[in-house]
Design a protein around this motif. Structure first.
Motif, PDB file in Angstrom:
ATOM      1  N   GLN A   1       0.815  -1.216   0.000  1.00  0.00           N
ATOM      2  CA  GLN A   1       0.000   0.000   0.000  1.00  0.00           C
ATOM      3  C   GLN A   1       0.846   1.261   0.000  1.00  0.00           C
ATOM      4  OE1 GLN A   1      -2.960   0.124   3.082  1.00  0.00           O
ATOM      5  NE2 GLN A   1      -3.894   1.989   2.260  1.00  0.00           N
ATOM      6  N   TRP A   2       2.046   1.183   0.609  1.00  0.00           N
ATOM      7  CA  TRP A   2       2.838   2.420   0.639  1.00  0.00           C
ATOM      8  C   TRP A   2       3.223   2.872  -0.777  1.00  0.00           C
ATOM      9  CZ3 TRP A   2       7.806   2.257  -1.294  1.00  0.00           C
ATOM     10  CH2 TRP A   2       8.473   1.026  -1.308  1.00  0.00           C
ATOM     11  N   VAL A   3       3.433   1.937  -1.679  1.00  0.00           N
ATOM     12  CA  VAL A   3       3.744   2.323  -3.061  1.00  0.00           C
ATOM     13  C   VAL A   3       2.519   2.971  -3.705  1.00  0.00           C
ATOM     14  CG1 VAL A   3       4.920   1.578  -5.146  1.00  0.00           C
ATOM     15  CG2 VAL A   3       5.107   0.204  -3.089  1.00  0.00           C
TER      16      VAL A   3
ATOM     17  N   THR B   1       0.189   4.670  -2.089  1.00  0.00           N
ATOM     18  CA  THR B   1       0.031   6.017  -1.542  1.00  0.00           C
ATOM     19  C   THR B   1       0.953   7.000  -2.273  1.00  0.00           C
ATOM     20  OG1 THR B   1      -0.379   5.027   0.616  1.00  0.00           O
ATOM     21  CG2 THR B   1       0.081   7.393   0.563  1.00  0.00           C
ATOM     22  N   LEU B   2       2.197   6.582  -2.486  1.00  0.00           N
ATOM     23  CA  LEU B   2       3.129   7.476  -3.197  1.00  0.00           C
ATOM     24  C   LEU B   2       2.620   7.756  -4.606  1.00  0.00           C
ATOM     25  CD1 LEU B   2       6.679   6.217  -2.159  1.00  0.00           C
ATOM     26  CD2 LEU B   2       5.440   8.239  -1.381  1.00  0.00           C
TER      27      LEU B   2
ATOM     28  N   MET C   1      -0.407   7.687  -5.707  1.00  0.00           N
ATOM     29  CA  MET C   1      -1.590   8.545  -5.638  1.00  0.00           C
ATOM     30  C   MET C   1      -1.208   9.994  -5.355  1.00  0.00           C
ATOM     31  SD  MET C   1      -4.764   8.240  -2.977  1.00  0.00           S
ATOM     32  CE  MET C   1      -4.026   8.847  -1.472  1.00  0.00           C
ATOM     33  N   SER C   2      -0.324  10.218  -4.371  1.00  0.00           N
ATOM     34  CA  SER C   2      -0.019  11.603  -3.998  1.00  0.00           C
ATOM     35  C   SER C   2       0.768  12.313  -5.101  1.00  0.00           C
ATOM     36  CB  SER C   2       0.715  11.649  -2.657  1.00  0.00           C
ATOM     37  OG  SER C   2       1.846  10.806  -2.686  1.00  0.00           O
ATOM     38  N   PHE C   3       1.689  11.614  -5.732  1.00  0.00           N
ATOM     39  CA  PHE C   3       2.434  12.266  -6.816  1.00  0.00           C
ATOM     40  C   PHE C   3       1.527  12.522  -8.023  1.00  0.00           C
ATOM     41  CE2 PHE C   3       6.106  11.332  -4.303  1.00  0.00           C
ATOM     42  CZ  PHE C   3       7.015  12.306  -4.664  1.00  0.00           C
TER      43      PHE C   3
ATOM     44  N   ALA D   1      -1.557  13.323  -7.804  1.00  0.00           N
ATOM     45  CA  ALA D   1      -2.334  14.522  -7.460  1.00  0.00           C
ATOM     46  C   ALA D   1      -1.496  15.779  -7.686  1.00  0.00           C
ATOM     47  CB  ALA D   1      -2.797  14.444  -6.004  1.00  0.00           C
ATOM     48  N   MET D   2      -0.237  15.748  -7.253  1.00  0.00           N
ATOM     49  CA  MET D   2       0.614  16.929  -7.450  1.00  0.00           C
ATOM     50  C   MET D   2       0.877  17.187  -8.929  1.00  0.00           C
ATOM     51  SD  MET D   2       3.375  16.903  -4.372  1.00  0.00           S
ATOM     52  CE  MET D   2       3.908  15.195  -4.394  1.00  0.00           C
TER      53      MET D   2
ATOM     54  N   SER E   1      -0.485  15.879  -0.276  1.00  0.00           N
ATOM     55  CA  SER E   1       0.410  14.719  -0.321  1.00  0.00           C
ATOM     56  C   SER E   1       1.033  14.456   1.040  1.00  0.00           C
ATOM     57  CB  SER E   1       1.512  14.949  -1.355  1.00  0.00           C
ATOM     58  OG  SER E   1       0.957  15.030  -2.634  1.00  0.00           O
TER      59      SER E   1
ATOM     60  N   CYS F   1      -1.376  12.774   3.174  1.00  0.00           N
ATOM     61  CA  CYS F   1      -1.465  11.341   2.817  1.00  0.00           C
ATOM     62  C   CYS F   1      -0.293  10.578   3.419  1.00  0.00           C
ATOM     63  CB  CYS F   1      -1.436  11.162   1.305  1.00  0.00           C
ATOM     64  SG  CYS F   1      -2.916  11.687   0.469  1.00  0.00           S
ATOM     65  N   TRP F   2       0.901  11.169   3.322  1.00  0.00           N
ATOM     66  CA  TRP F   2       2.101  10.464   3.790  1.00  0.00           C
ATOM     67  C   TRP F   2       2.096  10.284   5.302  1.00  0.00           C
ATOM     68  CZ3 TRP F   2       5.723  14.200   0.640  1.00  0.00           C
ATOM     69  CH2 TRP F   2       5.506  13.973  -0.731  1.00  0.00           C
TER      70      TRP F   2
ATOM     71  N   LEU G   1      -1.173   7.693   5.969  1.00  0.00           N
ATOM     72  CA  LEU G   1      -1.235   6.361   5.337  1.00  0.00           C
ATOM     73  C   LEU G   1       0.160   5.755   5.245  1.00  0.00           C
ATOM     74  CD1 LEU G   1      -3.548   7.455   2.410  1.00  0.00           C
ATOM     75  CD2 LEU G   1      -4.233   6.045   4.349  1.00  0.00           C
ATOM     76  N   PRO G   2       0.245   4.462   5.016  1.00  0.00           N
ATOM     77  CA  PRO G   2       1.556   3.881   4.719  1.00  0.00           C
ATOM     78  C   PRO G   2       2.130   4.598   3.496  1.00  0.00           C
ATOM     79  CG  PRO G   2      -0.131   2.170   4.873  1.00  0.00           C
ATOM     80  CD  PRO G   2      -0.839   3.468   4.896  1.00  0.00           C
ATOM     81  N   ALA G   3       3.399   5.057   3.568  1.00  0.00           N
ATOM     82  CA  ALA G   3       3.860   5.893   2.451  1.00  0.00           C
ATOM     83  C   ALA G   3       5.313   5.672   2.031  1.00  0.00           C
ATOM     84  CB  ALA G   3       3.629   7.364   2.761  1.00  0.00           C
ATOM     85  N   TRP G   4       6.247   5.885   2.948  1.00  0.00           N
ATOM     86  CA  TRP G   4       7.637   5.939   2.481  1.00  0.00           C
ATOM     87  C   TRP G   4       8.410   4.700   2.912  1.00  0.00           C
ATOM     88  CZ3 TRP G   4       9.639   9.172  -1.031  1.00  0.00           C
ATOM     89  CH2 TRP G   4       8.885  10.315  -1.335  1.00  0.00           C
ATOM     90  N   PRO G   5       9.190   4.132   2.026  1.00  0.00           N
ATOM     91  CA  PRO G   5       9.987   2.951   2.364  1.00  0.00           C
ATOM     92  C   PRO G   5      11.146   3.322   3.286  1.00  0.00           C
ATOM     93  CG  PRO G   5      10.538   3.683   0.154  1.00  0.00           C
ATOM     94  CD  PRO G   5       9.427   4.569   0.624  1.00  0.00           C
TER      95      PRO G   5
END
Lengths: 549, 293
Positions: free
Chosen positions: A332-334, A336-337, A339-341, A343-344, B44, B47-48, B51-55
């Motif tokens: 899921q973390w991938v 989220t990244l 999705m957020s990028f 959006a930007m 963003s 969200c980070w 939520l689960p976000a950065w490795p």
């Protein structure tokens, strides 16, 4: 065509083509022993190289070009590229409409393997994206890089190698799908040998572009060149990484990807989405940034917005691919990244669209009167709409409705028809009279007709798919009081039927427009009475003269 | 060109760059652009954080919400199953006849059965369950293996000529291709079979042929289809005296069926569908055929 090449270049072309013919023969012989379909590709390579060889021999004894050629831009490959692009447009769109009817009436396969949806669909996507789009990008990039650098290309052979070699790749790709040769990677279906060939072609393209830029007589590099360079450079990177694979045998078409499982999916969609970014966006933004201000005769609205837009698009896009894999085995973390990028990404996309539309300030009366400029304006509008839609669909909860439905197809075609094809047609209508030194297109009324057909076709297509997609998405998530799904999959298929017919009609309108465009371009080229002398400014600066810094 | 040139239309300054006639205005980036860019970035960041976000090497930031898509799905699936169990529990526990009398339960069966049938059975039997050539009609009350609920359920579970170990097995032999009967005998018996359901179609056939056909039938076909051609549920042998045909009831098709044989298949569904789903499908199919007789 051959008369533009120096004697040395003609000999170089012969060497390359003979080498290619030998490779084709070896492929045909090696794969033929095991009955592998690659042998058909060997014969195609052989025939292709012999055909081009015949053209070279045909013109071999024409007099060598004099030094005077260096005082003009080299446009023959651009001319050929435009014509080839239009041929691919008709093929790709025809097959596209065919598969659209096939979805509405599945019996149209006539029980043949090659005519199944799975084989014809990549013929459509490759035909329009790589055949039509790619050739248009190559042709316009040759034109734009010379003009904005005020420098002629360094030689005459490498642009032909890029154009002809690229089309060999496209032919191998499309014929392979019909034969059942595929890596099953969306938009990267061709097998390993075609991929290796494209790498050679593409690196030549990059080197040619850089050499021309290095010879430029302008102190600065124009925005269009940033985008073309990003397109060439990043597509090379994407293509190489995504196609890393081990062939089962050097005498066979089949290969296995170096990646597996979710890494494989992620690599594919990192490639896939950046193909949208750097092939279908960056390349065509380059077209927009040259042909729109040129046609409107207005300065670019904001140099600063060009910069922010360019770096925003190139930076944010790289991260966005994972939004194709929401709610999958991808961590899921991938997601989220991604999705957020995504959006930007909307902001720099809209900066580019706004910069194009604001450039038209002071030229809106031309947009009204000139269908060519209106093509480009409408393209910028669709670019803005599609990038908004894309960012929106990348939000996970939205994606849970839209994913796997026709909404995605509608979104892609809003971009591919509304943005990519419209900017290409606009640029071609601007470019053809310049290249062939005609006053204007053969018929402005036909350009007008093409514009309205293209716009109507796009709108019919996109609205049909939006409806169909949202209905599908809702049917798949509707529960009844028993707490179970209300509709079976086949129920949603039946609900799609009228929209599939509508979509196919929209595609037909778009194809009709492209056919009118072909006729118009052909008549423009055939028309006599060229302008007496090419415009004085349409020539590179002599080496002795340097512009003021 | 001058660096201090001003565009007369917009009033903005030009940058002084020029490429083949294309110039650029030095317009500053409009404020809203920066505002939107910052807003998108803040979205963003939110969200980070949530939520689960950065490795982080072998792990990743889990996010303040502590959400995980796998847990979410597991919970949703569990909750949905719990909600459904109110009536699926009854389906599992009650017998067929009792369920068919319970109209509230049958409403649920019809709703879920429609979806189950559409996703699993309709590809062969058609969305209206009326079958097609080679695929039996399920609502005509004519059954190859019998139409009581447990029999139908067993057919769904184990299939016919399937790879399941409990599969129902049935085959119409290829009397012609395998040389058991010659062409003349096959023609005679096909005319006889045709006469069982459609006497009018064999009016022009010599009585001699029909007599030969009857004898061939008694020697070769009656073992499965019964002496009168009424079929046998135990063998999955169809009734030949009615007007319901799986492959077609015209003279040519009957001839082909006898000559080439038939070997229809139905997959076993027990590996794919739960016992309750199969029970629901059984009830749904029987219900489509009309009220119990």
């Amino acid at each position: 065509m051959v008369s533009g090449l120096t004697i040395g270049e003609r000999q170089g072309a012969i060497v390359i083509l003979v080498l290619l013919a030998v490779i084709g023969t070896i492929m045909a012989a090696a794969a033929g022993r095991t009955g592998d379909p690659m042998s058909v590709h060997g014969f195609i390579v052989l025939l292709f190289s012999l055909a081009v060889l015949a053209v070279v021999f045909w013109g071999y004894y024409t007099p060598a070009p004099d030094e005077g050629r260096l005082k003009s831009y080299y446009d023959d490959p651009s001319k050929a590229g435009i014509i080839i692009a239009m041929i691919w447009a008709v093929i790709g769109m025809f097959v596209g409409d065919w598969v659209a009817w096939l979805l509405a009436y599945p019996d149209l396969t006539f029980d043949a393997a090659w005519s199944s949806f799975g084989r014809l669909r990549p013929v459509h996507t490759t035909g329009v994206i790589f055949g039509f789009g790619g050739n248009a990008l190559i042709a316009t990039s040759f034109h734009v890089m010379q003009r904005t650098s005020r420098a002629r290309m360094p030689d005459q052979l490498s642009p032909w190698f890029v154009l002809v070699g690229y089309n060999l790749f496209c032919i191998l790709a499309v014929s392979g799908y019909l034969l059942g040769i595929t890596q099953s990677r969306e938009y990267a279906e061709p097998e390993w040998y075609a991929d290796i060939w494209l790498v050679i072609v593409w690196v030549t393209y990059l080197v040619l572009y850089l050499r021309t830029l290095a010879r430029r007589k302008e102190p600065h590099i124009y925005v269009a060149n940033w985008y073309y360079l990003a397109f060439i450079l990043v597509v090379a990177m994407l293509h190489i990484v995504n196609n890393l694979a081990v062939p089962v045998s050097y005498a066979g078409a089949k290969s296995y990807s170096l990646f597996s499982g979710v890494q494989d999916a992620m690599t594919e969609w990192w490639y896939g989405h950046n193909a949208v970014a750097f092939f279908l966006t960056a390349g065509f933004l380059a077209m927009l940034y040259y042909y729109l201000p040129k046609r409107a005769e207005r300065p670019i609205y904001s140099y600063r917005m060009s910069i922010v837009g360019f770096w925003g698009i190139t930076f944010f896009y790289m991260w966005a691919g994972s939004h194709h894999l929401h709610y999958t085995a991808l961590p899921q973390w991938v997601q989220t990244l991604g999705m957020s990028f995504s959006a930007m990404l909307l902001i720099p996309s809209w900066i580019a669209a706004a910069n194009a539309l604001l450039t038209l300030n002071g030229a809106w009366h031309k947009v009204r009167d000139d269908a060519t400029l209106r093509f480009m304006m409408m393209a910028a509008v669709f670019y803005g709409l599609t990038t908004f839609e894309g960012s929106f669909m990348a939000i996970r909860p939205v994606n849970s409705l839209s994913h796997y439905t026709d909404w995605t197809i509608g979104h892609v075609h809003a971009g591919a028809l509304g943005w990519v094809a419209l900017i290409t047609f606009g640029s071609i209508y601007a470019l053809v009279p310049w290249l062939w030194k005609r006053e204007r297109m053969y018929s402005l009324k036909l350009v007008e007709a093409h514009f309205w057909l293209a716009l109507a076709g796009t709108l019919v297509y996109v609205f049909a798919m939006w409806n169909s997609g949202v209905i599908q998405g809702l049917m798949w998530r509707t529960y009844n009081e028993s707490g179970t799904l209300a509709y079976s999959f086949v129920d949603s298929m039946i609900a799609m039927h009228p929209y599939y017919i509508t979509r196919a009609i929209g595609g037909l309108l778009f194809l009709a427009g492209a056919l009118i465009g072909c006729y118009n371009i052909w008549m423009t080229i055939r028309r006599p009475a060229p302008v007496a002398e090419s415009a004085r400014w349409d020539a590179p600066l002599p080496a002795a003269l340097q512009p003021a810094e | 060109m001058s660096v201090n040139e001003r565009d007369p239309h917009t009033g903005h300054m030009l940058t002084g760059h020029e490429w083949n006639g294309i110039k650029e205005l030095n317009t500053p980036v409009p404020k809203p652009v920066w505002i939107f860019l910052i807003a998108a970035f803040l979205f963003s960041v939110a969200c980070w954080i949530l939520l689960p976000a950065w490795p982080l090497g072998s792990t990743y930031t889990k996010g303040l919400l502590g959400t995980d898509q796998r847990d979410v799905v597991t919970e949703q699936v569990h909750n949905a199953a719990m909600a459904r169990s109110v009536w699926t529990g009854k389906i599992a526990a009650m017998d067929y006849a009792a369920i068919r009398r319970d109209q509230a339960l049958m409403t649920m069966v019809r709703q879920d059965g429609h979806r189950l049938f559409g996703d699993n059975c309709a590809a062969c039997h058609g969305i209206n369950a009326m079958g097609g050539k080679g695929y039996p009609n399920l609502i005509d009350r004519d059954w190859l293996w019998g139409g009581d609920a447990e029999t139908v359920a067993q057919t769904i579970r184990a299939g016919i000529n399937s790879s399941d170990e409990n599969t129902r097995v049935s085959q119409m032999p290829s009397f012609g291709r395998d040389g058991m009967l010659d062409g003349k005998a096959i023609f005679a018996v096909s005319q006889y079979v045709l006469s069982l359901s459609n006497p009018g179609a064999v009016k022009g056939t010599p009585a001699e042929t029909l007599r030969t056909g009857a004898k061939v039938f008694a020697d070769n076909c009656a073992a499965c289809h019964g002496p009168k051609g009424l079929g046998d549920h135990a063998m999955g042998a169809p009734n030949l005296t009615d007007n319901i045909w799986l492959y077609g009831g015209d003279a040519q098709t009957i001839y082909t069926t006898i000559y080439d044989g038939r070997h229809g298949e139905m997959p076993a569904w027990s590996p794919r569908l739960s016992a309750t789903d199969i029970k629901i499908l059984t009830l749904y199919v029987l219900d489509r055929g009309g009220p119990p007789q």
